[in-house]
Design an enzyme around this catalytic site. Sequence first.
Site, PDB file in Angstrom:
ATOM      1  N   CYS A  96     -12.678  -9.554  15.190  1.00  0.00           N
ATOM      2  CA  CYS A  96     -13.752 -10.141  15.987  1.00  0.00           C
ATOM      3  C   CYS A  96     -14.980 -10.451  15.147  1.00  0.00           C
ATOM      4  O   CYS A  96     -16.091 -10.527  15.665  1.00  0.00           O
ATOM      5  CB  CYS A  96     -14.126  -9.209  17.123  1.00  0.00           C
ATOM      6  SG  CYS A  96     -12.791  -9.027  18.290  1.00  0.00           S
ATOM      7  N   ASP A  97     -14.816 -10.563  13.843  1.00  0.00           N
ATOM      8  CA  ASP A  97     -15.940 -10.949  13.002  1.00  0.00           C
ATOM      9  C   ASP A  97     -15.804 -12.431  12.681  1.00  0.00           C
ATOM     10  O   ASP A  97     -14.753 -12.877  12.225  1.00  0.00           O
ATOM     11  CB  ASP A  97     -15.931 -10.122  11.712  1.00  0.00           C
ATOM     12  CG  ASP A  97     -17.218 -10.302  10.928  1.00  0.00           C
ATOM     13  OD1 ASP A  97     -17.674 -11.466  10.784  1.00  0.00           O
ATOM     14  OD2 ASP A  97     -17.775  -9.308  10.466  1.00  0.00           O
TER      15      ASP A  97
END
Length: 374
Positions: free
Chosen positions: A322-323
Site C-alpha cells: 500500500c505504498d
Amino acid sequence: MTDRIKAFLRDRRPEGPCLVIDLEVVRENYLRFERAMPDSRIFYAVKANPAPEILSLLASLGSNFDCASVQEIDMALAAGASADRISFGNTIKKERDVAAAYQRGVRLFAVDCEAEVDKVARQAPGARVFCRILCEGEGAEWALSKKFGCEPEMAIDVLEHAHRAGLTAYGVSFHVGSQQKNPHAWDSALASAADIFRTLFERGIELKMVNLGGGFATRYLEDIPGEATYGEAINGAIRTHFGNRLPETIIEPGRGMVGNAGVIKSEVILISQKAKDDIRWVYLDIGKFNGLAETMDEAIRYPILSEREGDAVPCVLAGPTCDSVDVLYEKKPYPLPITLEIGDELLIAGTGAYTTTYSAVAFNGFPPLASYVI
Ligand SMILES: *Cc1c(COP(=O)(O)O)cnc(C)c1O
C-alpha cells in the site's frame, strides 16, 4: 533462464513469489572471471547474495570474500573461508566491529579517511589497509555517488597516516559503479591509483595492491561486455599506468557473479485501468519492498517472461504493497502481452543479485523474498 530452474519451478510449484538460483551458473561465472583475469584474486561481494549455498560453492572454488559487516564475515567463515580470505571492505565500520573482525583473524580493511584509520589502528594493530578513492561512476546504471572514498590527493595523506599509525599501508581501491557497461571505466581510476603509488614510493612507502572493485555487468535486456572484454581492457589499463611495476590486483564482483543465476517467479494479482482506453496497470505479488528495490528510478530493467502469446502492449507494472512508491516501471512502461490475465505467472530474469538482500522484513505483512538454491 536455465532448464534446471524451469524444471524446479515445474516440479516444486513453490507458493508465493520466490527467487530460484542455479548454482551451476554461479560456478560458470566464477570460472569465467578466473580465466578473464588470471592475475587477480577474486573477492566475491557477499552483499549481492549471501545464500549459504552460494558462499560454500565459491569458497570451495577458491574465492575470497568482500564483507561489509561482522555478520557477513561470519557467513563467509561458516561457508569455509579462512579469515585470510576475507576483506572488511566497508569504509564505514563501528570500532567494536573492527575489533570483532580482528579477533576472528581478519587482517585486511578498507578506509577512506584518517578517523577510520585511527579505529583500525586501535583495534587491528599491524593490519593491512587500503584507501578507497572517489570514482565518477559514469556509465554505470547503478552509480555509487560520493558516499565512499576520498579524493586521490587525500588518499596519499590517509595512507601515510596509516603507515605512521603502525598499520601496513597496502593499497588503493575504487568502485566504478555497479552495472558498469563500459570496460574502459577503470582507466582513469587506475591512473589515479598509479599516481598514489608513485608519490608514496618517493616517501618510502611501498603500496602493493589495487582493488579494482565490482561493477561487472549482468545481462538484463541489453547486451553487455563479457568477462574477457573487461579483462582485456582492465589489464591493458593496468599496464599503461603501472608499466612493468605491476601491483597485485583483486576484483570484487557481486552482480556479475550471481545476477544471471537467478529467476524470480511472481504472480499477476490484478490488471486494471484508471479510465477507459487508459494504460493498463499490472500488479504483481512482488515489488520494491520484497525484492525489486533496484527498480528505484527505474534504474534496472529486468527481462520479464510470460507464457502468453499475442502482441505486447505497454503496461505500468506495480508491486503489491500500500505504498505508492511501490511502482516498478511507469515512466517507461513495460511491454506485456495483451492476453495476460489475473493469476498468470511472470518470470523475472537476471534477479540473482541484490534482491533477497534488499527485501524488507514483512513490510505490509509481505514476507521477505523466499529463496531456493538448486
Ligand atoms: C557492492 C560492492 C561490490 C560489488 O559491486 P557489483 O557492482 O555488484 O559488482 C564490490 N565492492 C564493494 C566495496 C562494494 O560495496
